[in-house]
Enzyme design. Sequence first.
Site, PDB file in Angstrom:
ATOM      1  N   ASP A  65      -6.608   3.676  -2.078  1.00  0.00           N
ATOM      2  CA  ASP A  65      -6.546   3.357  -0.651  1.00  0.00           C
ATOM      3  C   ASP A  65      -7.932   3.399  -0.017  1.00  0.00           C
ATOM      4  OD1 ASP A  65      -6.590   6.132  -1.147  1.00  0.00           O
ATOM      5  OD2 ASP A  65      -5.572   6.601   0.736  1.00  0.00           O
ATOM      6  N   THR A  82      -1.021  10.887   5.895  1.00  0.00           N
ATOM      7  CA  THR A  82      -0.590  12.199   5.420  1.00  0.00           C
ATOM      8  C   THR A  82      -1.778  13.141   5.337  1.00  0.00           C
ATOM      9  OG1 THR A  82       1.130  11.091   4.135  1.00  0.00           O
ATOM     10  CG2 THR A  82       0.678  13.396   3.614  1.00  0.00           C
ATOM     11  N   GLY A 102       1.499   5.019   0.192  1.00  0.00           N
ATOM     12  CA  GLY A 102       0.965   6.295   0.611  1.00  0.00           C
ATOM     13  C   GLY A 102       1.923   7.418   0.293  1.00  0.00           C
ATOM     14  N   ASN A 103       1.525   8.638   0.584  1.00  0.00           N
ATOM     15  CA  ASN A 103       2.372   9.787   0.268  1.00  0.00           C
ATOM     16  C   ASN A 103       3.621   9.869   1.138  1.00  0.00           C
ATOM     17  OD1 ASN A 103       0.870  11.418  -1.832  1.00  0.00           O
ATOM     18  ND2 ASN A 103      -0.736  11.152  -0.304  1.00  0.00           N
ATOM     19  N   THR A 104       3.561   9.308   2.339  1.00  0.00           N
ATOM     20  CA  THR A 104       4.702   9.349   3.258  1.00  0.00           C
ATOM     21  C   THR A 104       5.375   7.999   3.408  1.00  0.00           C
ATOM     22  OG1 THR A 104       3.632  11.133   4.495  1.00  0.00           O
ATOM     23  CG2 THR A 104       5.429   9.973   5.596  1.00  0.00           C
ATOM     24  N   ASN A 105       4.567   6.939   3.530  1.00  0.00           N
ATOM     25  CA  ASN A 105       5.104   5.600   3.755  1.00  0.00           C
ATOM     26  C   ASN A 105       4.507   4.589   2.792  1.00  0.00           C
ATOM     27  OD1 ASN A 105       6.826   5.979   6.148  1.00  0.00           O
ATOM     28  ND2 ASN A 105       4.910   6.489   7.192  1.00  0.00           N
ATOM     29  N   ILE A 106       5.273   3.533   2.550  1.00  0.00           N
ATOM     30  CA  ILE A 106       4.798   2.358   1.828  1.00  0.00           C
ATOM     31  C   ILE A 106       4.620   1.256   2.868  1.00  0.00           C
ATOM     32  CG2 ILE A 106       5.331   0.626   0.076  1.00  0.00           C
ATOM     33  CD1 ILE A 106       7.132   2.762  -1.254  1.00  0.00           C
ATOM     34  N   VAL A 107       3.381   0.788   3.033  1.00  0.00           N
ATOM     35  CA  VAL A 107       3.096  -0.262   4.004  1.00  0.00           C
ATOM     36  C   VAL A 107       3.158  -1.610   3.290  1.00  0.00           C
ATOM     37  CG1 VAL A 107       1.439  -1.164   5.665  1.00  0.00           C
ATOM     38  CG2 VAL A 107       1.644   1.307   5.323  1.00  0.00           C
ATOM     39  N   ASP A 156       0.854  -1.190   0.000  1.00  0.00           N
ATOM     40  CA  ASP A 156       0.000   0.000   0.000  1.00  0.00           C
ATOM     41  C   ASP A 156       0.888   1.236   0.000  1.00  0.00           C
ATOM     42  OD1 ASP A 156      -2.287   1.721   0.333  1.00  0.00           O
ATOM     43  OD2 ASP A 156      -1.682   1.909   2.433  1.00  0.00           O
TER      44      ASP A 156
END
Length: 252
Positions: A107, A130, A8-13, A6
Site C-alpha cells: 500500500d 487501521t 487493508g486490515n479493516t477494509n478492501i477498497v 486494495d
Amino acid sequence: MILAVDVGNTNIVLGVLDGDEIVVNGRLSTNIYETEEEYAIKLKSFLSIYGFPQIDGAIISSVVPPLIGTLKKAIKIITGVSAMVVGPGIKTGLSIKIDDPSQLGADLAVGAVAAKAKYPCPIIIFDLGTATTGTVVDKEGNFIGGFIANGVMASLNALSSKTALLPQIDLTAPKKIIGTNSIDCMKSGAVIGTAAMLDGFIDRYEEELGEKASVVITGGLSKAIAKNCRHEVNFEENLLINGLKIIYDKNK
C-alpha cells in the site's frame, strides 16, 4: 475496464476504472476467514449494483497476505481474468531506498507511485487507516522511509474499551478545540490531535529534507483530519486506486 483492489486490515477498497477515470468505487469488510466463493459473491454483488461492467483486467495490493490468493480466485471466478499482484517482480517505477525494501508494504509503494505521478517531489504522504503511516519521497523521486503509528479508530476503540465512562464516537471535528464534554474532548484528541501530529511531522520532515515538500493525505479516516491541518495539504480519496492503475499500465 480495470478492477483495482486494495486490501487493508479493516477494509478492501475497490475501484473500476475506464481509462484513468474511476467509474465505480466502494468498500468491503476484510475477513481472512471467507472463502473465494464468498468473496466472489460479494464482488459480483458489488459490480451488479453498477450494471456489472465488463472487466478486462485486475490488480491487487494487499497488506493481508492470506487474502491475496482468495481474492485472485474470486476475481477469476466472476471475471475470467487473472489479477496482477503488487509485489516482487512487478514494475512500479519506484526506487526504494530503505534498509530492507522487501519490508515495504504494498500500500505504501502504491501510494508513493500515485503521488509521484501528480505532485512535484519531494512528497510527504500520510495514509490514515487501521494504522497511521507517513512516508517520504525525496527530490530525486526515491522512497526513503517514514513512520508508522497507531490508527485513529484503533486508538479510540482502545480508549472506549479500557475506560468505563468513555463511549464510542464518530470521527468528526469538535466545534471548539477546548472540549467542554467527554465526547468533544475525545473528538478533539482524535481529530485535532492527529492533525497536530501530522503538522509536526511535516515540519520535521521538511527540516530533515532541507526544503518544502508536497503533502498528500489519503485513507478512510483522512478527510476530517485534512481539514484541520495547518499546513497546506492535498486530500486524495482514491490515491491507491489511481496508483494501482498506473502500476497495471506499467505491467500489462
